[in-house]
Design an enzyme around this catalytic site. Structure first.
Site, PDB file in Angstrom:
ATOM      1  N   LYS A  39     -24.119  17.943 -12.850  1.00  0.00           N
ATOM      2  CA  LYS A  39     -24.540  19.336 -12.625  1.00  0.00           C
ATOM      3  C   LYS A  39     -25.775  19.375 -11.732  1.00  0.00           C
ATOM      4  CE  LYS A  39     -27.844  20.575 -16.174  1.00  0.00           C
ATOM      5  NZ  LYS A  39     -28.439  21.677 -16.887  1.00  0.00           N
ATOM      6  N   LYS A  53     -31.659  13.743 -21.941  1.00  0.00           N
ATOM      7  CA  LYS A  53     -33.035  13.832 -21.436  1.00  0.00           C
ATOM      8  C   LYS A  53     -33.900  12.713 -22.006  1.00  0.00           C
ATOM      9  CE  LYS A  53     -33.029  18.526 -19.825  1.00  0.00           C
ATOM     10  NZ  LYS A  53     -33.697  19.784 -19.620  1.00  0.00           N
ATOM     11  N   LYS A  85     -32.608  21.153 -12.063  1.00  0.00           N
ATOM     12  CA  LYS A  85     -33.991  21.206 -11.581  1.00  0.00           C
ATOM     13  C   LYS A  85     -34.641  19.837 -11.727  1.00  0.00           C
ATOM     14  CE  LYS A  85     -34.849  25.711 -13.624  1.00  0.00           C
ATOM     15  NZ  LYS A  85     -34.645  25.438 -15.076  1.00  0.00           N
TER      16      LYS A  85
HETATM   17  N1  AQP Z   1     -25.509  23.340 -12.514  1.00  0.00           N
HETATM   18  C1  AQP Z   1     -25.399  24.422 -13.249  1.00  0.00           C
HETATM   19  N2  AQP Z   1     -24.261  25.165 -13.228  1.00  0.00           N
HETATM   20  C2  AQP Z   1     -24.144  26.288 -13.969  1.00  0.00           C
HETATM   21  N3  AQP Z   1     -25.127  26.773 -14.755  1.00  0.00           N
HETATM   22  C3  AQP Z   1     -26.274  26.071 -14.806  1.00  0.00           C
HETATM   23  N4  AQP Z   1     -27.444  26.269 -15.486  1.00  0.00           N
HETATM   24  C4  AQP Z   1     -28.306  25.261 -15.182  1.00  0.00           C
HETATM   25  N5  AQP Z   1     -27.730  24.401 -14.335  1.00  0.00           N
HETATM   26  C5  AQP Z   1     -26.469  24.877 -14.068  1.00  0.00           C
HETATM   27  C6  AQP Z   1     -27.720  27.411 -16.337  1.00  0.00           C
HETATM   28  O1  AQP Z   1     -28.925  28.024 -15.905  1.00  0.00           O
HETATM   29  C7  AQP Z   1     -29.570  28.637 -17.021  1.00  0.00           C
HETATM   30  C8  AQP Z   1     -31.019  28.302 -17.050  1.00  0.00           C
HETATM   31  O2  AQP Z   1     -31.209  26.913 -17.175  1.00  0.00           O
HETATM   32  P1  AQP Z   1     -32.511  26.338 -17.852  1.00  0.00           P
HETATM   33  O3  AQP Z   1     -33.695  26.748 -17.092  1.00  0.00           O
HETATM   34  O4  AQP Z   1     -32.529  26.676 -19.296  1.00  0.00           O
HETATM   35  O5  AQP Z   1     -32.379  24.795 -17.735  1.00  0.00           O
HETATM   36  P2  AQP Z   1     -31.183  23.799 -17.755  1.00  0.00           P
HETATM   37  O6  AQP Z   1     -29.937  24.332 -18.321  1.00  0.00           O
HETATM   38  O7  AQP Z   1     -31.673  22.542 -18.375  1.00  0.00           O
HETATM   39  O8  AQP Z   1     -31.010  23.688 -16.184  1.00  0.00           O
HETATM   40  P3  AQP Z   1     -31.633  22.673 -15.205  1.00  0.00           P
HETATM   41  O9  AQP Z   1     -31.617  23.265 -13.862  1.00  0.00           O
HETATM   42  O10 AQP Z   1     -30.967  21.357 -15.357  1.00  0.00           O
HETATM   43  O11 AQP Z   1     -33.155  22.577 -15.635  1.00  0.00           O
HETATM   44  P4  AQP Z   1     -34.002  21.389 -16.229  1.00  0.00           P
HETATM   45  O12 AQP Z   1     -33.814  20.275 -15.255  1.00  0.00           O
HETATM   46  O13 AQP Z   1     -35.397  21.944 -16.248  1.00  0.00           O
HETATM   47  O14 AQP Z   1     -33.484  21.046 -17.569  1.00  0.00           O
HETATM   48  C9  AQP Z   1     -28.816  28.159 -18.267  1.00  0.00           C
HETATM   49  O15 AQP Z   1     -27.967  29.193 -18.712  1.00  0.00           O
HETATM   50  C10 AQP Z   1     -28.013  26.999 -17.765  1.00  0.00           C
HETATM   51  O16 AQP Z   1     -26.821  26.826 -18.496  1.00  0.00           O
END
Ligand code: AQP
Length: 332
Positions: A195, A112, A198
């Protein structure tokens, strides 16, 4: 009953298929078998400096989506992280027990921070995994259902719990990650090796829970598939098809080999159409329930207040123990 805890960040107007399959779907299932605690990680979201109006809106719509996806306020405790002040307090105490080196190893921070350059990345982004450890240890969780991207953070949480217990006496339950292999990393539709995310997926790469069926179908039909025309699971050579196979398999409860046989000789078209239907059929009822919940904010806030009361009772207990074990004076 073992205790389960997990959180999700309100960093978008909708969750996506990766969040749903990697995490939320397990949360719903585990309320049957576990003492379940789930939260909206609004303090974590602050690490990327959202506007106040955006954060407020996204926190509510995140809660509504979780209820809409099947989190039952009678059986689970669903709350907003910032309602429990003790998370920030415990995070500071854990920060004081974390080495610079072990925090600096976290690959999610590196990824990040690489976007803006490490020197201008926020300190909140750096200490994020330690706040996450505080979230988990506060509730003495036995299991933490998450996607594979959280493995390293869970390892840190376990290390911090063990170190604290050794230094100050038995205080925290050492939690286990609960990660389902087949859905640990749902790929971006346009870049299936990455992956679905968001913050970094393009709109075409991401399937949002609150999308209408028409855009959902369109995006699946346009998903990157691979050369050849065989519907076969082959993560190395066919990451796009493999990603969609995993999605269809989990959503319909059909083993992948059975799907491979079903689409033999049919090319990608029929297969993608079925993936699109399965996703739209899963998301439509969640979207409808979310919209209904969002139309009554007073009721939504009331449900979150009930969750906060239950969560707070445990947080107060844990912090009394922590404060005593580390030698902070009681107020008298
Ligand atoms: N692509 C994915 N496949 C499987 N699990 C996923 N998770 C996120 N992306 C995938 C799981 O979703 C839960 C919540 O995620 P988060 O809100 O804590 O943020 P993150 O892991 O950082 O997911 P994002 O979508 O990529 O969000 P941003 O961009 O805001 O950082 C977690 O259990 C995560 O593992």
């Amino acid at each position: 009953r073992p205790r389960v805890l997990s959180g999700i960040q309100p960093t978008a107007d909708s969750f996506h298929l990766g969040n749903y399959l990697g995490a939320v779907r397990q949360w719903v299932g585990m309320q049957e078998t576990h003492d379940a605690f789930y939260f909206i990680a609004d303090l974590h979201a602050l690490s990327v400096n959202p506007s106040p109006a955006e954060l407020r809106r996204r926190t509510r719509v995140s809660a509504a989506q979780l209820f809409g996806a099947g989190i039952d306020p009678e059986r689970s405790t669903l709350f907003v992280q910032s309602h429990i002040r003790q998370h920030s307090e415990l995070a500071w105490i854990l920060i004081c027990n974390t080495g610079m080196g072990e925090a600096a190893r976290m690959t999610q921070f590196k990824d990040k921070a690489a976007k803006s350059g490490e020197a201008s990345a926020g300190v909140g982004l750096f200490t994020y995994p330690i706040l996450q450890a505080a979230d988990i240890l506060m509730y003495q969780a036995d299991q933490v259902p998450v996607g594979g991207d959280q493995k390293q953070h869970l390892e840190l949480t376990r290390d911090l719990a063990q170190r604290f217990n050794n230094r100050y006496g038995e205080t925290f339950t050492v939690p286990d990650p609960y990660i389902l292999k087949e859905v640990e990393k749902i790929g971006d539709l346009q870049e299936p090796q990455a992956k679905m995310s968001k913050s970094s997926s393009s709109p075409q790469g991401i399937l949002e829970v609150l999308d209408d069926p028409a855009p959902l179908r369109k995006k699946v039909m346009r998903a990157v598939t691979d050369t050849g025309s065989e519907v076969l699971a082959d993560p190395e050579n066919k990451p796009g098809v493999t990603n969609l196979l995993r999605v269809l398999s989990v959503l319909t409860g059909t083993p992948i080999p059975e799907l491979e046989t079903r689409y033999e000789g049919q090319g990608y078209g029929a297969f993608k159409k079925d993936v699109a239907e399965a996703v739209a059929d899963t998301f439509t009822p969640i979207r409808e329930r979310t919209e209904k919940l969002m139309s009554d904010e007073t009721e939504l806030d009331r449900l979150l207040a009930v969750g906060a009361r239950r969560a707070e009772a445990i947080a107060v207990e844990t912090m009394a123990k922590v404060r005593d074990h580390i030698g902070l004076l009681p107020k008298g």
